[in-house]
Design an enzyme around this catalytic site. Structure first.
Site, PDB file in Angstrom:
ATOM      1  N   ILE A   1     -35.293  55.555 -42.432  1.00 41.43           N
ATOM      2  CA  ILE A   1     -35.337  57.128 -42.427  1.00 41.43           C
ATOM      3  C   ILE A   1     -36.430  57.426 -40.914  1.00 41.43           C
ATOM      4  CG2 ILE A   1     -35.999  59.185 -42.869  1.00 41.43           C
ATOM      5  CD1 ILE A   1     -33.838  57.695 -43.746  1.00 41.43           C
ATOM      6  N   SER A  54     -22.191  53.917 -42.100  1.00 37.37           N
ATOM      7  CA  SER A  54     -21.792  54.094 -41.207  1.00 37.37           C
ATOM      8  C   SER A  54     -20.542  55.152 -41.949  1.00 37.37           C
ATOM      9  CB  SER A  54     -20.419  53.876 -40.001  1.00 37.37           C
ATOM     10  OG  SER A  54     -21.041  52.658 -39.842  1.00 37.37           O
ATOM     11  N   GLN A  58     -32.525  43.503 -14.262  1.00 36.31           N
ATOM     12  CA  GLN A  58     -32.004  42.603 -12.715  1.00 36.31           C
ATOM     13  C   GLN A  58     -32.613  42.979 -11.499  1.00 36.31           C
ATOM     14  OE1 GLN A  58     -30.052  40.372 -14.265  1.00 36.31           O
ATOM     15  NE2 GLN A  58     -29.637  39.180 -12.487  1.00 36.31           N
ATOM     16  N   GLY A 103     -37.190  38.129 -12.031  1.00 36.10           N
ATOM     17  CA  GLY A 103     -38.262  37.745 -13.253  1.00 36.10           C
ATOM     18  C   GLY A 103     -39.689  38.757 -13.947  1.00 36.10           C
ATOM     19  N   LEU A 155     -29.704  60.622 -44.574  1.00 35.26           N
ATOM     20  CA  LEU A 155     -29.122  60.543 -44.918  1.00 35.26           C
ATOM     21  C   LEU A 155     -28.322  58.954 -45.648  1.00 35.26           C
ATOM     22  CD1 LEU A 155     -25.761  61.796 -45.196  1.00 35.26           C
ATOM     23  CD2 LEU A 155     -25.480  61.209 -42.283  1.00 35.26           C
ATOM     24  N   GLU A 184     -27.448  57.860 -35.342  1.00 37.30           N
ATOM     25  CA  GLU A 184     -26.669  59.163 -35.394  1.00 37.30           C
ATOM     26  C   GLU A 184     -24.725  58.499 -34.990  1.00 37.30           C
ATOM     27  OE1 GLU A 184     -27.839  63.125 -34.448  1.00 37.30           O
ATOM     28  OE2 GLU A 184     -29.802  62.019 -34.809  1.00 37.30           O
ATOM     29  N   THR A 244     -23.068  54.725 -35.007  1.00 32.94           N
ATOM     30  CA  THR A 244     -22.257  53.737 -33.481  1.00 32.94           C
ATOM     31  C   THR A 244     -21.504  54.302 -32.682  1.00 32.94           C
ATOM     32  OG1 THR A 244     -20.892  52.764 -34.896  1.00 32.94           O
ATOM     33  CG2 THR A 244     -23.009  52.257 -35.558  1.00 32.94           C
TER      34      THR A 244
HETATM   35  C1  LIG Z   1     -34.034  52.299 -36.032  1.00 31.77           C
HETATM   36  C2  LIG Z   1     -33.012  52.840 -36.730  1.00 31.77           C
HETATM   37  C3  LIG Z   1     -33.496  54.927 -37.095  1.00 31.77           C
HETATM   38  C4  LIG Z   1     -32.060  55.552 -37.628  1.00 31.77           C
HETATM   39  N1  LIG Z   1     -32.703  56.795 -38.067  1.00 31.77           N
HETATM   40  C5  LIG Z   1     -32.223  57.518 -39.172  1.00 31.77           C
HETATM   41  C6  LIG Z   1     -32.190  58.531 -39.598  1.00 31.77           C
HETATM   42  O1  LIG Z   1     -33.542  58.453 -39.376  1.00 31.77           O
HETATM   43  N2  LIG Z   1     -31.778  58.610 -40.282  1.00 31.77           N
HETATM   44  C7  LIG Z   1     -31.203  58.479 -41.024  1.00 31.77           C
HETATM   45  O2  LIG Z   1     -30.039  58.948 -42.070  1.00 31.77           O
HETATM   46  N3  LIG Z   1     -30.532  57.534 -40.413  1.00 31.77           N
HETATM   47  C8  LIG Z   1     -30.442  56.280 -39.319  1.00 31.77           C
HETATM   48  N4  LIG Z   1     -30.425  55.411 -39.064  1.00 31.77           N
HETATM   49  C9  LIG Z   1     -29.100  54.929 -39.404  1.00 31.77           C
HETATM   50  C10 LIG Z   1     -27.978  54.794 -38.724  1.00 31.77           C
HETATM   51  O3  LIG Z   1     -27.214  56.150 -38.892  1.00 31.77           O
HETATM   52  C11 LIG Z   1     -26.760  53.840 -39.088  1.00 31.77           C
HETATM   53  O4  LIG Z   1     -28.133  51.939 -38.925  1.00 31.77           O
HETATM   54  C12 LIG Z   1     -25.655  53.325 -38.588  1.00 31.77           C
HETATM   55  O5  LIG Z   1     -25.129  55.076 -38.789  1.00 31.77           O
HETATM   56  C13 LIG Z   1     -24.778  52.592 -38.534  1.00 31.77           C
HETATM   57  O6  LIG Z   1     -25.068  52.399 -40.455  1.00 31.77           O
HETATM   58  P1  LIG Z   1     -25.202  50.976 -40.280  1.00 31.77           P
HETATM   59  O7  LIG Z   1     -26.609  50.414 -39.804  1.00 31.77           O
HETATM   60  O8  LIG Z   1     -25.245  50.621 -41.782  1.00 31.77           O
HETATM   61  O9  LIG Z   1     -23.957  49.800 -39.945  1.00 31.77           O
HETATM   62  P2  LIG Z   1     -22.645  49.244 -40.860  1.00 31.77           P
HETATM   63  O10 LIG Z   1     -22.201  51.295 -40.871  1.00 31.77           O
HETATM   64  O11 LIG Z   1     -23.045  48.161 -41.810  1.00 31.77           O
HETATM   65  O12 LIG Z   1     -21.978  49.250 -39.314  1.00 31.77           O
HETATM   66  C14 LIG Z   1     -21.800  47.565 -38.911  1.00 31.77           C
HETATM   67  C15 LIG Z   1     -21.077  47.775 -37.757  1.00 31.77           C
HETATM   68  O13 LIG Z   1     -19.358  48.192 -38.107  1.00 31.77           O
HETATM   69  C16 LIG Z   1     -19.143  48.894 -37.397  1.00 31.77           C
HETATM   70  N5  LIG Z   1     -18.023  49.721 -38.184  1.00 31.77           N
HETATM   71  C17 LIG Z   1     -18.189  50.188 -39.404  1.00 31.77           C
HETATM   72  N6  LIG Z   1     -17.683  51.217 -40.037  1.00 31.77           N
HETATM   73  C18 LIG Z   1     -16.040  50.718 -38.960  1.00 31.77           C
HETATM   74  C19 LIG Z   1     -15.527  51.798 -38.598  1.00 31.77           C
HETATM   75  N7  LIG Z   1     -14.788  52.514 -39.285  1.00 31.77           N
HETATM   76  N8  LIG Z   1     -14.835  51.429 -37.581  1.00 31.77           N
HETATM   77  C20 LIG Z   1     -15.855  49.761 -36.464  1.00 31.77           C
HETATM   78  N9  LIG Z   1     -15.899  49.768 -36.453  1.00 31.77           N
HETATM   79  C21 LIG Z   1     -17.014  50.032 -37.707  1.00 31.77           C
HETATM   80  C22 LIG Z   1     -19.805  49.692 -36.693  1.00 31.77           C
HETATM   81  O14 LIG Z   1     -19.986  50.318 -35.983  1.00 31.77           O
HETATM   82  C23 LIG Z   1     -21.093  48.141 -36.492  1.00 31.77           C
HETATM   83  O15 LIG Z   1     -21.479  48.371 -35.232  1.00 31.77           O
HETATM   84  C24 LIG Z   1     -31.310  54.823 -37.727  1.00 31.77           C
HETATM   85  C25 LIG Z   1     -31.000  53.407 -37.871  1.00 31.77           C
HETATM   86  C26 LIG Z   1     -31.879  52.899 -37.291  1.00 31.77           C
HETATM   87  C27 LIG Z   1     -31.588  50.778 -37.212  1.00 31.77           C
END
Ligand SMILES: Cc1cc2nc3c(=O)[nH]c(=O)nc-3n(C[C@H](O)[C@H](O)[C@H](O)COP(=O)(O)OP(=O)(O)OC[C@H]3O[C@@H](n4cnc5c(N)ncnc54)[C@H](O)[C@@H]3O)c2cc1C
Length: 387
Positions: free
Chosen positions: A159, A134, A344, A348, A127, A371, A373
């Site tokens: 992904i 987000s 904690q 150490g 996705l 899935e 934040t």
């Molecule tokens: C190890 C890993 C595995 C993953 N696996 C998959 C996968 O298999 N398939 C897939 O599709 N995706 C996957 N993801 C993606 C994951 O779902 C996204 O990283 C996540 O949804 C956040 O998107 P972003 O990293 O672009 O952060 P951003 O959307 O840029 O967010 C940055 C910060 O802003 C905050 N924020 C953003 N919008 C708002 C709002 N409206 N209000 C308040 N706070 C906000 C967020 O909470 C965060 O703290 C994976 C990510 C990681 C790191």
């Protein structure tokens, strides 16, 4: 009259014992190496397949074990207690295939679910994009119609298990002017011409699970690979998360339980000031709080799983979205606190890779991010409450 089950039945507890025995014997001993070497744990995958635990949620009609949502939670929880990276095998197999279970044609289900149930293929979910996390509906990946085919172009980011999975549920824009209603879902195969993968991301935790870009360059697939109707892909993607955020909660519970168990064992052995550190009330209160937070999150997760099971079987469940977000948010926040406290409690030693709790603390962090934040989970919950 039957009521939803909120507590595990005897069969669930028997399943837990089976998975725990396998995890203690075969998964835990390999967890540090999977983390250290950043290698996908193929041996664990083979062991899970041998025990038929790699994708327990797949219904019997497609060759699967037909486990309910609570049983699936228990499997993921017990694998994660030993190794969070390995727990992404059953969790991501569910994430990748729920879109098919919810929306795909019978042909597509028969064709793609059977190999996953047989342990011949894994399934990932694509996705997110570099500029659409987000705000996933802002995706740019395009699927353009060409006769009875679609041609996909774009880059999916982050992904999980990319490269090791054979199949991918890919969300792509088919009608650019229609916003979220212009997104459709497709099954893409690893071997489709034009599919490639970025390098492995260098991550803080879950290092045994490869996270890579899925790059789509003129990937031409038959229209029969569309999951559901045109324009329903984003709806399916969100409906999937209602079920699978509960599996991330399960992963968080398992990681936290692993850390708590280890910390309890340690404080009963370690002596300072001439007595066991478990005899200091300051640490007793920490252990009690850790177990209390974990059990509260577990009960919420099991309640959410019961609702997921009802919904999967066709009963409308109005508060499933709230419960799955709440379970994921509560369990992942609890896991972060519990694993940090476990480090904690080991002092150490907890800060070194000679003990597993630092790995568990690093692994716990991702459960607050993917899935959706935990900020997004709180938005989802508030929207449900205030609508
Ligand atoms: C190890 C890993 C595995 C993953 N696996 C998959 C996968 O298999 N398939 C897939 O599709 N995706 C996957 N993801 C993606 C994951 O779902 C996204 O990283 C996540 O949804 C956040 O998107 P972003 O990293 O672009 O952060 P951003 O959307 O840029 O967010 C940055 C910060 O802003 C905050 N924020 C953003 N919008 C708002 C709002 N409206 N209000 C308040 N706070 C906000 C967020 O909470 C965060 O703290 C994976 C990510 C990681 C790191």
């Amino acid at each position: 009259m039957s009521f939803p089950l909120y507590a595990p039945a005897e069969e669930h507890e028997m399943l837990r014992e089976t998975v725990r025995a396998l995890a203690d014997e075969k998964i835990a001993p390999r967890a540090a190496a999977a983390d250290e070497n950043e290698e996908f744990p193929w041996e664990v995958y083979k062991d899970l397949v041998a025990a038929d635990l790699q994708a327990v949620h797949i219904p019997e009609a497609y060759g699967g074990a037909g486990a309910d949502a609570l049983a699936t939670v228990i499997v993921i929880e017990e694998v994660a207690r030993a190794c969070a990276s390995s727990s992404l095998i059953p969790a991501v197999n569910k994430l990748g295939t729920v879109p098919l279970l919810l929306s795909a044609s019978e042909d597509l289900k028969q064709r793609y679910l059977r190999p996953v149930a047989a342990g011949e293929a894994m399934f990932s979910y694509a996705l997110s994009e570099p500029e659409a996390g987000s705000d996933a509906a802002a995706m740019k990946t395009r699927a353009e119609r060409d006769g009875d085919h679609y041609v996909l172009n774009g880059t999916k980011m982050w992904i999980t298990n990319a490269g090791v999975s054979e199949y991918y549920t890919v969300m792509a824009v088919t009608h650019p002017s229609a916003g979220a209603r212009g997104i459709s879902a497709f099954v893409v195969e690893k071997d489709d011409e034009g599919v490639s993968f970025g390098p492995k991301e260098k991550k803080l935790g879950i290092k045994g699970s490869p996270t890579r870009q899925v790059i789509l360059e003129n990937v031409r697939i038959p229209e029969s690979r569309m999951i559901g109707e045109p324009g329903t892909g984003f709806k399916t993607a969100l409906a999937t998360l209602d079920h699978t955020r509960i599996t991330i909660a399960a992963q968080a519970l398992g990681i936290a339980q692993g850390a708590l168990d280890h910390a309890i064992g340690y404080v009963k052995e370690r002596k300072q000031f001439g007595k066991r550190i478990a005899d200091f009330q300051g640490l007793q209160f920490m252990v009690a709080d850790m177990a209390m937070k974990l059990e509260a999150a577990r009960q919420l997760t099991y309640a959410a799983a019961a609702k997921s099971e009802l919904a999967m079987n066709g009963t409308p469940v109005k508060d499933l979205t709230f419960f799955s977000s709440a379970a994921k948010c509560a369990a992942s926040d609890a896991a972060m606190e519990i694993t940090t406290d476990a480090v904690q409690l080991l002092g150490g030693y907890g800060y070194t890779r000679d003990f597993p709790v630092e790995r568990m603390m690093r692994d716990a962090k991702i459960t607050q991010i993917y899935e959706g934040t935990n900020q997004i989970q709180r938005m989802v919950m508030a929207r449900q409450l205030l609508k």
